[in-house]
Each structure stands twice: as C-alpha cells, then as structure tokens.
Design a protein around this motif. Structure first.
Motif, mmCIF file in Angstrom:
data_model
loop_
_atom_site.group_PDB
_atom_site.id
_atom_site.type_symbol
_atom_site.label_atom_id
_atom_site.label_comp_id
_atom_site.label_asym_id
_atom_site.label_seq_id
_atom_site.Cartn_x
_atom_site.Cartn_y
_atom_site.Cartn_z
ATOM 1 N N SER A 1 -4.914 -9.009 2.773
ATOM 2 C CA SER A 1 -4.611 -7.881 3.661
ATOM 3 C C SER A 1 -3.128 -7.820 4.000
ATOM 4 N N THR A 2 -2.483 -8.976 4.130
ATOM 5 C CA THR A 2 -1.053 -9.001 4.431
ATOM 6 C C THR A 2 -0.249 -8.365 3.310
ATOM 7 N N VAL A 3 -0.565 -8.734 2.068
ATOM 8 C CA VAL A 3 0.143 -8.160 0.916
ATOM 9 C C VAL A 3 -0.079 -6.649 0.856
ATOM 10 N N LEU A 4 -1.319 -6.215 1.062
ATOM 11 C CA LEU A 4 -1.621 -4.781 1.029
ATOM 12 C C LEU A 4 -0.945 -4.043 2.186
ATOM 13 N N LEU A 5 -0.911 -4.672 3.360
ATOM 14 C CA LEU A 5 -0.274 -4.051 4.525
ATOM 15 C C LEU A 5 1.200 -3.786 4.262
ATOM 16 N N TRP A 6 1.917 -4.817 3.825
ATOM 17 C CA TRP A 6 3.345 -4.651 3.583
ATOM 18 C C TRP A 6 3.625 -3.637 2.475
ATOM 19 N N SER A 7 2.807 -3.655 1.433
ATOM 20 C CA SER A 7 3.008 -2.709 0.332
ATOM 21 C C SER A 7 2.794 -1.272 0.798
ATOM 22 N N GLY A 8 1.681 -1.032 1.505
ATOM 23 C CA GLY A 8 1.414 0.299 2.025
ATOM 24 C C GLY A 8 2.457 0.748 3.025
ATOM 25 N N TRP A 9 2.939 -0.199 3.820
ATOM 26 C CA TRP A 9 3.974 0.085 4.813
ATOM 27 C C TRP A 9 5.244 0.594 4.127
ATOM 28 N N LEU A 10 5.662 -0.118 3.075
ATOM 29 C CA LEU A 10 6.870 0.275 2.341
ATOM 30 C C LEU A 10 6.709 1.650 1.701
ATOM 31 N N ILE A 11 5.578 1.872 1.052
ATOM 32 C CA ILE A 11 5.338 3.158 0.389
ATOM 33 C C ILE A 11 5.324 4.293 1.402
ATOM 34 N N GLY A 12 4.649 4.105 2.529
ATOM 35 C CA GLY A 12 4.573 5.140 3.548
ATOM 36 C C GLY A 12 5.920 5.453 4.170
ATOM 37 N N ALA A 13 6.731 4.416 4.388
ATOM 38 C CA ALA A 13 8.041 4.634 5.001
ATOM 39 C C ALA A 13 8.941 5.474 4.099
#
Length: 265
Positions: free
Chosen positions: A73-85
């Motif tokens: 979940s941590t890896v997915l969170l950071w990845s989604g965070w970067l893409i969304g930003a």
C-alpha cells in the motif's frame, strides 16, 4: 483557475516530498511521514477489526498480513500521489499538448493518463507536450517517477529484510531456549555442575543485545515494521525476549561465566 490548479499540484508535490523525506531519509527523531503513519494505522485498524470477528485459529494469520499489505500500500500510495500531483499541474495546460489519437475522455482523465505513463517511464507517445514549459515539467516528472520507483522498491525490500532479521533472531533464541531446557536438567554430568540456564544465556547475551539494538533501530527508522506480526507465539521475538530477560536477571547481579560447552554454541 489555471494558477490555482498549478499551485495545488505544486503543494501536493511538496507534501509528497515531506512524507518521503520523513519516512525514508530521517532515521531518528521521526516515525515516518504523517500520511504514511496514518495509512499504516488505518491498515492495522482494518486488519485488527477483521481479526476480532474471526476464529481464534484464523486470527493470527489475518494479523500477519497487515505488514506485507502495508508495504504494498505504501508503494501504491506514493505512486498514485505523484501521478495525481503532476496531473493537477497538467490539467489547466492541456492546450499545450498534442493528442495523436483524439479521444472523448474528460480533461482530467487525459491529464491523469499522461501523468501516469510519464511517471512510469512508459513513453507511449500518443500525447506529446509541445510547449517548452510542459516539456520541462514532463522531464521533471519522468526523473521523479524513476527516482520514486527506486527508493520505494528499496524501502519495501529493506522493510522485508528487517522483518526477516527479527524473525531469525526469534528463531535463534527460541531454539536456544528449547535446547538448554532439554539438555541442562538431565545432563549435568556432561555440562558441568557449575552450569545453569542463566550462565549459558549470559554468555550469549552480548551477541543478542547487539542484534536487538539493530532491530530496535530498524523499528525506529521504519515504523511499518511495528505491524509485522508472527502467526504463532513461538516465532515472536517479544515472547522470547521476555523469557530471556527473566533468565538473565541474575546476570545483572554480577554473575561470572566460564566458556560455553561446545555443544551449546
């Protein structure tokens, strides 16, 4: 509106940088980034709530999944965070891109699509930045995406390795516990009359203390380790350390120990 969305994207990126820094690059004094901590607690709460309604035999297996799920979940969170930003940055500037394959998708979806394949360095090329500014931003996101992939993968592997070290130490102390409890009572002639469980454990204490210090430092640096739970008590480091502390109480009172018998090393 354009300035507001671009500013929001930059702020979200800064928040991601703070969360990453406090989680990955601040070993002492912090317990991970605020969003990372919140995610870990939320995952643990979900697994603990689920385990409470399960049977006693299934409950440990459910809780043992919290740590691995937290890593993923941590890896997915950071990845989604970067893409969304970065999608927020691109959204008000979609006229600075050329769509080689026009679609009827809403603008926000086009922004997320472009941000997603740039961050993952896929380089599909069906959407191309034509303005110098957006080209520069695209390069920045590609570098950020590659860097995030590297550090998040390293983080996941390191957390897994640290959890393995704790499990290995638990197994070592547990094996020593079983061997000494079996050997000492009935083989005093072979071991020697001066030997006791406390004496033998005391000779091992220095090595175990160093290993425990490393594991403690790992928990301080990687708070996600708190949520790795063994399926049985025999594999729990806390259980064996509790036993070891009780055994070593006489050591604190000044016991001196001769060398260990070779069979117990």
């Amino acid at each position: 509106m354009e300035a507001a969305l671009t500013s929001a994207g930059v702020i979200v990126l800064l928040a991601l940088a703070v969360d990453l820094t406090l989680t990955l690059f601040s070993p002492f004094g912090h317990h991970g980034g605020p969003v990372h901590r919140f995610q870990n607690r939320l995952i643990w709460f979900a697994f603990r709530s689920t385990a409470r309604v399960m049977g006693a035999k299934v409950r440990p297996q459910v809780l043992s999944l919290a740590g691995p799920v937290g890593v993923l979940s941590t890896v997915l969170l950071w990845s989604g965070w970067l893409i969304g930003a970065f999608a927020l940055v691109y959204l008000p500037h979609l006229d600075s891109f050329r769509m080689l394959t026009p679609t009827a998708s809403p603008p926000w979806l086009d922004a997320v699509y472009y941000s997603g394949y740039v961050a993952s360095t896929l380089g599909l090329g069906d959407v191309v930045a034509i303005s110098p500014t957006m080209r520069a931003v695209t390069v920045v996101e590609a570098v950020a995406g590659f860097t995030l992939f590297a550090v998040s993968t390293t983080y996941a592997l390191t957390v897994t390795r640290e959890a393995g070290l704790a499990a290995a130490l638990a197994a070592e102390i547990g094996a020593f516990r079983r061997v000494t409890e079996d050997v000492l009572p009935g083989e005093s002639d072979d071991v020697g009359a001066d030997w006791s469980l406390e004496a033998i454990a005391g000779r091992k204490a220095e090595t175990w203390a160093a290993a425990l210090q490393r594991i403690t430092d790992g928990h301080r640096q990687y708070p996600l380790l708190h949520f790795f739970r063994p399926t049985v008590d025999e594999r729990s480091l806390l259980v064996h350390v509790g036993w070891l502390v009780n055994v070593l109480e006489p050591v604190a009172e000044g016991h001196l120990f001769p060398p260990l018998p070779e069979r117990l090393l």
